[in-house]
Design a protein around this motif. Structure first.
Motif, PDB file in Angstrom:
ATOM      1  N   TRP A   1      30.675   9.066  46.462  1.00 37.52           N
ATOM      2  CA  TRP A   1      30.053   9.312  45.165  1.00 37.52           C
ATOM      3  C   TRP A   1      30.752  10.490  44.510  1.00 37.52           C
ATOM      4  O   TRP A   1      30.955  11.532  45.141  1.00 37.52           O
ATOM      5  CB  TRP A   1      28.563   9.636  45.315  1.00 37.52           C
ATOM      6  CG  TRP A   1      27.772   8.494  45.859  1.00 37.52           C
ATOM      7  CD1 TRP A   1      27.541   8.206  47.168  1.00 37.52           C
ATOM      8  CD2 TRP A   1      27.136   7.468  45.090  1.00 37.52           C
ATOM      9  NE1 TRP A   1      26.801   7.052  47.275  1.00 37.52           N
ATOM     10  CE2 TRP A   1      26.524   6.580  46.019  1.00 37.52           C
ATOM     11  CE3 TRP A   1      27.012   7.213  43.732  1.00 37.52           C
ATOM     12  CZ2 TRP A   1      25.814   5.458  45.615  1.00 37.52           C
ATOM     13  CZ3 TRP A   1      26.296   6.100  43.321  1.00 37.52           C
ATOM     14  CH2 TRP A   1      25.720   5.238  44.253  1.00 37.52           C
TER      15      TRP A   1
ATOM     16  N   LEU B   1      41.149   9.056  40.145  1.00 35.67           N
ATOM     17  CA  LEU B   1      40.429   7.830  40.503  1.00 35.67           C
ATOM     18  C   LEU B   1      41.142   7.086  41.619  1.00 35.67           C
ATOM     19  O   LEU B   1      40.497   6.479  42.479  1.00 35.67           O
ATOM     20  CB  LEU B   1      40.273   6.943  39.268  1.00 35.67           C
ATOM     21  CG  LEU B   1      39.368   7.509  38.159  1.00 35.67           C
ATOM     22  CD1 LEU B   1      39.509   6.698  36.881  1.00 35.67           C
ATOM     23  CD2 LEU B   1      37.911   7.528  38.622  1.00 35.67           C
TER      24      LEU B   1
ATOM     25  N   MET C   1      40.200   8.031  45.213  1.00 41.32           N
ATOM     26  CA  MET C   1      38.870   7.717  45.738  1.00 41.32           C
ATOM     27  C   MET C   1      38.901   6.458  46.590  1.00 41.32           C
ATOM     28  O   MET C   1      39.689   5.548  46.343  1.00 41.32           O
ATOM     29  CB  MET C   1      37.879   7.577  44.582  1.00 41.32           C
ATOM     30  CG  MET C   1      37.703   8.857  43.782  1.00 41.32           C
ATOM     31  SD  MET C   1      36.624   8.681  42.346  1.00 41.32           S
ATOM     32  CE  MET C   1      35.043   8.373  43.162  1.00 41.32           C
TER      33      MET C   1
ATOM     34  N   ALA D   1      33.733   3.307  46.047  1.00 36.97           N
ATOM     35  CA  ALA D   1      33.163   4.549  45.527  1.00 36.97           C
ATOM     36  C   ALA D   1      32.513   4.298  44.166  1.00 36.97           C
ATOM     37  O   ALA D   1      32.854   3.357  43.447  1.00 36.97           O
ATOM     38  CB  ALA D   1      34.243   5.619  45.406  1.00 36.97           C
ATOM     39  N   ARG D   2      31.569   5.181  43.823  1.00 43.23           N
ATOM     40  CA  ARG D   2      30.870   5.083  42.540  1.00 43.23           C
ATOM     41  C   ARG D   2      30.872   6.449  41.861  1.00 43.23           C
ATOM     42  O   ARG D   2      31.013   7.483  42.524  1.00 43.23           O
ATOM     43  CB  ARG D   2      29.440   4.585  42.744  1.00 43.23           C
ATOM     44  CG  ARG D   2      29.367   3.140  43.246  1.00 43.23           C
ATOM     45  CD  ARG D   2      27.915   2.726  43.485  1.00 43.23           C
ATOM     46  NE  ARG D   2      27.792   1.307  43.784  1.00 43.23           N
ATOM     47  CZ  ARG D   2      27.847   0.782  45.001  1.00 43.23           C
ATOM     48  NH1 ARG D   2      28.042   1.570  46.043  1.00 43.23           N
ATOM     49  NH2 ARG D   2      27.711  -0.521  45.173  1.00 43.23           N
ATOM     50  N   LEU D   3      30.666   6.431  40.552  1.00 40.07           N
ATOM     51  CA  LEU D   3      30.770   7.642  39.748  1.00 40.07           C
ATOM     52  C   LEU D   3      29.536   7.796  38.855  1.00 40.07           C
ATOM     53  O   LEU D   3      29.030   6.810  38.315  1.00 40.07           O
ATOM     54  CB  LEU D   3      32.045   7.578  38.907  1.00 40.07           C
ATOM     55  CG  LEU D   3      32.389   8.741  37.976  1.00 40.07           C
ATOM     56  CD1 LEU D   3      33.902   8.907  37.878  1.00 40.07           C
ATOM     57  CD2 LEU D   3      31.806   8.538  36.574  1.00 40.07           C
TER      58      LEU D   3
ATOM     59  N   LEU E   1      39.167   5.097  33.487  1.00 37.71           N
ATOM     60  CA  LEU E   1      37.893   4.739  34.114  1.00 37.71           C
ATOM     61  C   LEU E   1      37.594   3.260  33.910  1.00 37.71           C
ATOM     62  O   LEU E   1      37.188   2.559  34.856  1.00 37.71           O
ATOM     63  CB  LEU E   1      36.769   5.586  33.514  1.00 37.71           C
ATOM     64  CG  LEU E   1      35.343   5.227  33.941  1.00 37.71           C
ATOM     65  CD1 LEU E   1      35.140   5.487  35.418  1.00 37.71           C
ATOM     66  CD2 LEU E   1      34.315   6.001  33.107  1.00 37.71           C
TER      67      LEU E   1
ATOM     68  N   ALA F   1      39.701   1.186  36.208  1.00 35.80           N
ATOM     69  CA  ALA F   1      39.253   1.251  37.604  1.00 35.80           C
ATOM     70  C   ALA F   1      37.999   0.413  37.819  1.00 35.80           C
ATOM     71  O   ALA F   1      37.832  -0.225  38.870  1.00 35.80           O
ATOM     72  CB  ALA F   1      38.998   2.708  37.999  1.00 35.80           C
ATOM     73  N   LEU F   2      37.101   0.392  36.833  1.00 38.83           N
ATOM     74  CA  LEU F   2      35.879  -0.405  36.943  1.00 38.83           C
ATOM     75  C   LEU F   2      36.178  -1.894  36.822  1.00 38.83           C
ATOM     76  O   LEU F   2      35.590  -2.724  37.517  1.00 38.83           O
ATOM     77  CB  LEU F   2      34.885   0.032  35.868  1.00 38.83           C
ATOM     78  CG  LEU F   2      34.251   1.402  36.074  1.00 38.83           C
ATOM     79  CD1 LEU F   2      33.619   1.911  34.787  1.00 38.83           C
ATOM     80  CD2 LEU F   2      33.209   1.335  37.196  1.00 38.83           C
TER      81      LEU F   2
ATOM     82  N   LEU G   1      36.892   1.028  41.458  1.00 43.47           N
ATOM     83  CA  LEU G   1      35.644   1.789  41.433  1.00 43.47           C
ATOM     84  C   LEU G   1      34.510   0.775  41.396  1.00 43.47           C
ATOM     85  O   LEU G   1      34.496  -0.119  40.541  1.00 43.47           O
ATOM     86  CB  LEU G   1      35.618   2.687  40.201  1.00 43.47           C
ATOM     87  CG  LEU G   1      34.657   3.886  40.181  1.00 43.47           C
ATOM     88  CD1 LEU G   1      34.983   4.870  41.290  1.00 43.47           C
ATOM     89  CD2 LEU G   1      34.714   4.582  38.838  1.00 43.47           C
TER      90      LEU G   1
ATOM     91  N   ALA H   1      29.447   2.662  38.009  1.00 39.72           N
ATOM     92  CA  ALA H   1      29.305   3.959  37.341  1.00 39.72           C
ATOM     93  C   ALA H   1      28.007   4.001  36.555  1.00 39.72           C
ATOM     94  O   ALA H   1      27.584   2.991  35.985  1.00 39.72           O
ATOM     95  CB  ALA H   1      30.485   4.224  36.403  1.00 39.72           C
TER      96      ALA H   1
END
Length: 325
Positions: free
Chosen positions: A209, A229, A232, A236-238, A252, A255-256, A261, A264
């Protein structure tokens, strides 16, 4: 005898502070001034900002900001917010005006909201809510069970009232907490491990996290970029309850979208309001809220108390709290 202290504030703010002004001012006389009049002190209350953002300023907010800009005797401004990154505060500071914030007033509320974001992501609420909207019975057993939070590592960037409060709750849930701080001095509330902003990359590989609760500054602007990013781990989450500019937003989104990732929770954005065509609105692994993590009906009283305490200090030539350096 000193001349009356000229205070610029809205009628709503005047009503909120009326009972405390005599105690704060002591024997110092004061007068509340209107927009366009010269002032010594200004209190920027929540109703001044309203629905304005720092990117899109509505007329009533602009009028108050302009009144401060055009008050030649202005020496101190107190802001309702925890941060002072709106352009007007930089302009005022550049001409020697003291600026203080209400840091801490909404910290408990932001902590609760950030924790809610963690729990919703951890328990796969975006997926469950999508199934609800589709009227689909979709137990998590069929799509991969959520990981236990206990034993995971949370990297908390910013170790002020919000970061410390969030770290304590995460630790109570069994997470290992790493703090990333602006200061090298020992923290009042220690974490399992602590590094500086510049050493963030050394702890990101273990960040299940990444929680952003830091002020926006030259050191934190763009801190979470594509390289950060990429450090990580998978899954993982943000969570971001700080400022949108702390993150490279296109990186971001990439990555999502790619799954690098896993998810988020975002309350702040590079431009606010978040444009309607932003991919963040529709990404299935993202929770978006409109910069409202700190909103609560108790905030106004807490902000007024901080202003009145600083007003007491101001008239007595004592150091102000939450002064923007």
């Amino acid at each position: 005898m000193s001349s009356p202290l000229r205070i610029l504030m809205t009628p709503q703010a005047a009503a909120q502070t009326a009972s405390g002004l005599p105690t704060a001012l002591g024997e110092r006389a004061h007068v509340l001034v209107n927009l366009g009049d010269d002032a010594d002190v200004a209190f920027v209350s929540r109703d001044v900002t309203g629905l304005s953002t720092k990117h899109e300023v509505l007329p009533h907010t602009q009028a108050f900001h302009d009144a401060m800009r055009h008050a030649p005797s202005l020496r101190w401004v107190h802001a309702h917010s925890a941060g002072a990154d709106r352009p007007v505060y930089g302009e005022l500071r550049a001409r020697g005006v003291e600026v203080t914030t209400s840091s801490g007033a909404n910290a408990g509320v932001v902590v609760q909201t950030a924790l809610a974001g963690v729990l919703m992501l951890a328990r796969q609420f975006p997926q469950l809510l999508a199934a609800q909207h589709a009227r689909t019975w979709s137990p998590l057993m069929g799509s991969g069970l959520p990981r236990d939070l206990a034993g995971q590592t949370a990297v908390v960037v910013g170790w002020g009232p919000i970061g410390q409060g969030l770290g304590a709750l995460l630790a109570a849930l069994g997470l290992r907490v790493v703090s990333v701080r602006g200061s090298e001095a020992p923290a009042a509330v220690p974490a399992h491990e602590s590094v500086s902003y510049e050493q963030l990359h050394t702890v990101l590989p273990k960040a299940d996290w990444l929680l952003l609760a830091c002020p926006l500054s030259d050191r934190t602007r763009g801190l979470i970029d594509s390289a950060a990013l990429a450090h990580m781990p998978a899954g993982a989450r943000l969570v971001n309850v700080s400022r949108g500019e702390v993150i490279d937003e296109p990186a971001l989104i990439d990555a999502l979208r790619s799954g690098a990732l896993a998810g988020a929770y975002l309350d702040v954005f590079a431009h606010e309001p978040l444009p309607a065509d932003s991919p963040l609105w529709s990404l299935p692994n993202v929770i978006v809220t409109p910069h409202s993590a700190g909103h609560s009906d108790g905030n106004e009283a807490r902000v007024a108390a901080i202003f009145l305490d600083n007003l007491r200090r101001w008239v007595r030539n004592q150091p102000l709290v939450n002064r923007v350096a």
